[in-house]
Write an enzyme that holds these catalytic residues in place. Structure first.
Site, PDB file in Angstrom:
ATOM      1  N   SER A 119       0.855  -1.196   0.000  1.00  7.23           N
ATOM      2  CA  SER A 119       0.000   0.000   0.000  1.00  7.23           C
ATOM      3  C   SER A 119       0.888   1.243   0.000  1.00  7.23           C
ATOM      4  O   SER A 119       2.039   1.189   0.458  1.00  7.23           O
ATOM      5  CB  SER A 119      -0.862   0.007   1.264  1.00  7.23           C
ATOM      6  OG  SER A 119      -1.528   1.243   1.415  1.00  7.23           O
TER       7      SER A 119
ATOM      8  N   TYR B 137      -1.494   0.226  10.653  1.00  2.00           N
ATOM      9  CA  TYR B 137      -1.666  -0.219   9.265  1.00  2.00           C
ATOM     10  C   TYR B 137      -0.427   0.149   8.445  1.00  2.00           C
ATOM     11  O   TYR B 137       0.070  -0.675   7.662  1.00  2.00           O
ATOM     12  CB  TYR B 137      -2.934   0.401   8.661  1.00  2.00           C
ATOM     13  CG  TYR B 137      -3.197  -0.079   7.246  1.00  2.00           C
ATOM     14  CD1 TYR B 137      -3.456  -1.425   6.981  1.00  2.00           C
ATOM     15  CD2 TYR B 137      -3.162   0.804   6.170  1.00  2.00           C
ATOM     16  CE1 TYR B 137      -3.677  -1.870   5.684  1.00  2.00           C
ATOM     17  CE2 TYR B 137      -3.386   0.370   4.872  1.00  2.00           C
ATOM     18  CZ  TYR B 137      -3.647  -0.966   4.642  1.00  2.00           C
ATOM     19  OH  TYR B 137      -3.855  -1.410   3.352  1.00  2.00           O
TER      20      TYR B 137
HETATM   21  P1  NDP Z   1     -11.523  -5.965   0.768  1.00  5.80           P
HETATM   22  O1  NDP Z   1     -11.954  -5.719   2.170  1.00  5.80           O
HETATM   23  O2  NDP Z   1     -12.514  -5.837  -0.313  1.00  5.80           O
HETATM   24  O3  NDP Z   1     -10.841  -7.400   0.655  1.00  5.80           O
HETATM   25  C1  NDP Z   1     -10.041  -7.928   1.683  1.00  5.80           C
HETATM   26  C2  NDP Z   1      -9.914  -9.427   1.472  1.00  5.80           C
HETATM   27  O4  NDP Z   1      -9.034  -9.973   2.479  1.00  5.80           O
HETATM   28  C3  NDP Z   1     -11.238 -10.152   1.591  1.00  5.80           C
HETATM   29  O5  NDP Z   1     -11.316 -11.138   0.586  1.00  5.80           O
HETATM   30  C4  NDP Z   1     -11.160 -10.819   2.968  1.00  5.80           C
HETATM   31  O6  NDP Z   1     -11.908 -12.032   2.950  1.00  5.80           O
HETATM   32  C5  NDP Z   1      -9.670 -11.113   3.047  1.00  5.80           C
HETATM   33  N1  NDP Z   1      -9.218 -11.340   4.408  1.00  5.80           N
HETATM   34  C6  NDP Z   1      -9.256 -10.462   5.445  1.00  5.80           C
HETATM   35  N2  NDP Z   1      -8.802 -11.073   6.566  1.00  5.80           N
HETATM   36  C7  NDP Z   1      -8.484 -12.349   6.219  1.00  5.80           C
HETATM   37  C8  NDP Z   1      -7.997 -13.469   6.938  1.00  5.80           C
HETATM   38  N3  NDP Z   1      -7.731 -13.413   8.238  1.00  5.80           N
HETATM   39  N4  NDP Z   1      -7.773 -14.614   6.258  1.00  5.80           N
HETATM   40  C9  NDP Z   1      -8.041 -14.697   4.940  1.00  5.80           C
HETATM   41  N5  NDP Z   1      -8.528 -13.677   4.205  1.00  5.80           N
HETATM   42  C10 NDP Z   1      -8.746 -12.520   4.854  1.00  5.80           C
HETATM   43  O7  NDP Z   1     -10.317  -4.947   0.530  1.00  5.80           O
HETATM   44  P2  NDP Z   1      -9.252  -4.806  -0.666  1.00  5.80           P
HETATM   45  O8  NDP Z   1      -9.565  -5.686  -1.805  1.00  5.80           O
HETATM   46  O9  NDP Z   1      -9.092  -3.372  -0.903  1.00  5.80           O
HETATM   47  O10 NDP Z   1      -7.959  -5.316   0.091  1.00  5.80           O
HETATM   48  C11 NDP Z   1      -7.064  -6.268  -0.444  1.00  5.80           C
HETATM   49  C12 NDP Z   1      -5.653  -5.915  -0.015  1.00  5.80           C
HETATM   50  O11 NDP Z   1      -5.307  -4.655  -0.587  1.00  5.80           O
HETATM   51  C13 NDP Z   1      -5.431  -5.761   1.481  1.00  5.80           C
HETATM   52  O12 NDP Z   1      -4.190  -6.334   1.815  1.00  5.80           O
HETATM   53  C14 NDP Z   1      -5.414  -4.249   1.687  1.00  5.80           C
HETATM   54  O13 NDP Z   1      -4.681  -3.878   2.821  1.00  5.80           O
HETATM   55  C15 NDP Z   1      -4.746  -3.826   0.413  1.00  5.80           C
HETATM   56  N6  NDP Z   1      -4.918  -2.434  -0.028  1.00  5.80           N
HETATM   57  C16 NDP Z   1      -6.164  -1.875  -0.216  1.00  5.80           C
HETATM   58  C17 NDP Z   1      -6.279  -0.576  -0.684  1.00  5.80           C
HETATM   59  C18 NDP Z   1      -7.591   0.111  -0.873  1.00  5.80           C
HETATM   60  O14 NDP Z   1      -7.614   1.354  -0.856  1.00  5.80           O
HETATM   61  N7  NDP Z   1      -8.663  -0.602  -1.070  1.00  5.80           N
HETATM   62  C19 NDP Z   1      -5.093   0.197  -1.037  1.00  5.80           C
HETATM   63  C20 NDP Z   1      -3.845  -0.482  -0.823  1.00  5.80           C
HETATM   64  C21 NDP Z   1      -3.793  -1.748  -0.362  1.00  5.80           C
HETATM   65  P3  NDP Z   1     -12.750 -12.643   4.164  1.00  5.80           P
HETATM   66  O15 NDP Z   1     -13.296 -11.496   4.964  1.00  5.80           O
HETATM   67  O16 NDP Z   1     -13.799 -13.450   3.457  1.00  5.80           O
HETATM   68  O17 NDP Z   1     -11.775 -13.501   4.913  1.00  5.80           O
HETATM   69  C1  8X3 Z   2      -5.156   1.584   1.681  1.00  9.38           C
HETATM   70  C2  8X3 Z   2      -4.787   2.955   1.290  1.00  9.38           C
HETATM   71  O1  8X3 Z   2      -4.478   5.337   2.144  1.00  9.38           O
HETATM   72  O2  8X3 Z   2      -6.423   4.103   2.940  1.00  9.38           O
HETATM   73  O3  8X3 Z   2      -4.028   0.788   1.802  1.00  9.38           O
HETATM   74  O4  8X3 Z   2      -4.209   3.579   3.761  1.00  9.38           O
HETATM   75  S1  8X3 Z   2      -4.959   4.012   2.607  1.00  9.38           S
END
Ligand code: NDP
Ligand code: 8X3
Length: 263
Positions: A148, A161
């Site tokens: 991120s 985070y």
């Molecule tokens: P979502 O919340 O849509 O997806 C998160 C996913 O992670 C879900 O499929 C969830 O599935 C899974 N997950 C969470 N905890 C667990 C666990 N303990 N075991 C297995 N699976 C888990 O968010 P995003 O798609 O945005 O997030 C995906 C990744 O991208 C993350 O690592 C996030 O930190 C990162 N990210 C997101 C950004 C954004 O702005 N959206 C920007 C930068 C990075 P379930 O709950 O079914 O287990």
């Molecule tokens: C998610 C992006 O800026 O919300 O990783 O932390 S931010």
């Protein structure tokens, strides 16, 4: 020459929503064979069906909780079985993770801190340790970790985070050196603001607060990131994309966000 993805095994953690679900559809459209994990089986079932509709013949799913070593080991043993016991895992996408709360450290909750470090840091380590023995050497295999912008820059309320994603970045860098000579590629894709369920989860179901994060901006979409993941994995086998920072054009820096006025 591009690394083909058709009929290659691709394992995606956190495939039940957001980037992981979009990646399942995008790799599915390339004809890759999918091994999908997350905690919500009903959502995984739906994503696997969408991936089949997108073009793959094989989209399998299994419950996975990356915060628990036995769950990771069971999941990877299942994945090995699906691959016929072969060392055939071509792409591993360590995507499961997210944020919990946005409290300043002075008001932080142990449970939030522990979840963020368990998923974004220890989860990546556990899944990578378990899956590495399934990855062939010198065949263009790839590990792609999802980092991120938060791993590059701190912000108020983001201490843990940001620390977790900085941890992911350093784990990726260490693995890049540990894997040197194996031919296994590794890199991190580090998005800025992307409209998924990320903020809904961070703010524990408060949809109004989650929507405000993206108000007036053209945020990244899950599909934008999925397209990049396919691009990274399909570079020629001698090309390693080490670190890719991807932000919406409206986000020039973590706090420098251009928001259009409503109406
Ligand atoms: P979502 O919340 O849509 O997806 C998160 C996913 O992670 C879900 O499929 C969830 O599935 C899974 N997950 C969470 N905890 C667990 C666990 N303990 N075991 C297995 N699976 C888990 O968010 P995003 O798609 O945005 O997030 C995906 C990744 O991208 C993350 O690592 C996030 O930190 C990162 N990210 C997101 C950004 C954004 O702005 N959206 C920007 C930068 C990075 P379930 O709950 O079914 O287990
Ligand atoms: C998610 C992006 O800026 O919300 O990783 O932390 S931010």
């Amino acid at each position: 020459m591009k690394t083909p993805l058709k009929d290659k095994w691709v394992l995606i953690t956190g495939a039940s929503s957001g980037f992981g679900a979009a990646a399942a559809r995008a790799f599915g459209a390339e004809g890759a064979k999918l091994l999908l994990g997350a905690r919500r089986a009903d959502r995984l079932e739906r994503v696997a069906a969408e991936a089949r509709q997108a073009g793959t013949r094989e989209a399998h799913f299994h419950i996975l909780d990356v915060t628990k070593t036995p769950s990771v080991e069971t999941f990877v043993a299942w994945a090995r079985g699906k691959m016929g016991g072969q060392k055939n895992l071509h792409v591993l996408i360590n995507n499961a993770g997210g944020a919990q709360g946005q409290d300043p450290v002075a008001e932080g909750k142990d449970a939030d801190w522990e979840t963020m470090l368990q998923t974004n840091v220890l989860g990546v380590l556990r899944v990578t340790r378990a899956a590495l023995p399934l990855m062939p050497h010198d065949a263009g295999a790839s590990i792609i970790n999802i980092g991120s912008v938060a791993g590059h820059t701190a912000y108020e309320g983001g201490a843990v985070y940001c620390a977790a994603k900085a941890g992911e970045l350093q784990i990726t860098r260490a693995l890049r050196m540990e894997l040197n000579g194996t031919g296994i590629r590794i890199g991190t894709v580090d998005p800025g603001l992307a409209e998924t369920e990320f903020s809904l989860v961070r703010f524990k179901g408060d949809a109004g607060r989650a929507e405000k994060v993206y108000e007036g901006i053209n945020a990244l979409t899950a599909e934008d990131i999925a397209e990049i993941l396919v691009w990274v994995a399909s570079r020629p086998p001698h090309v390693n994309i080490d670190e890719l920072l991807v932000k919406p054009v409206d986000q020039a820096a973590i706090h420098k966000i251009y928001r259009r006025k409503a109406g």
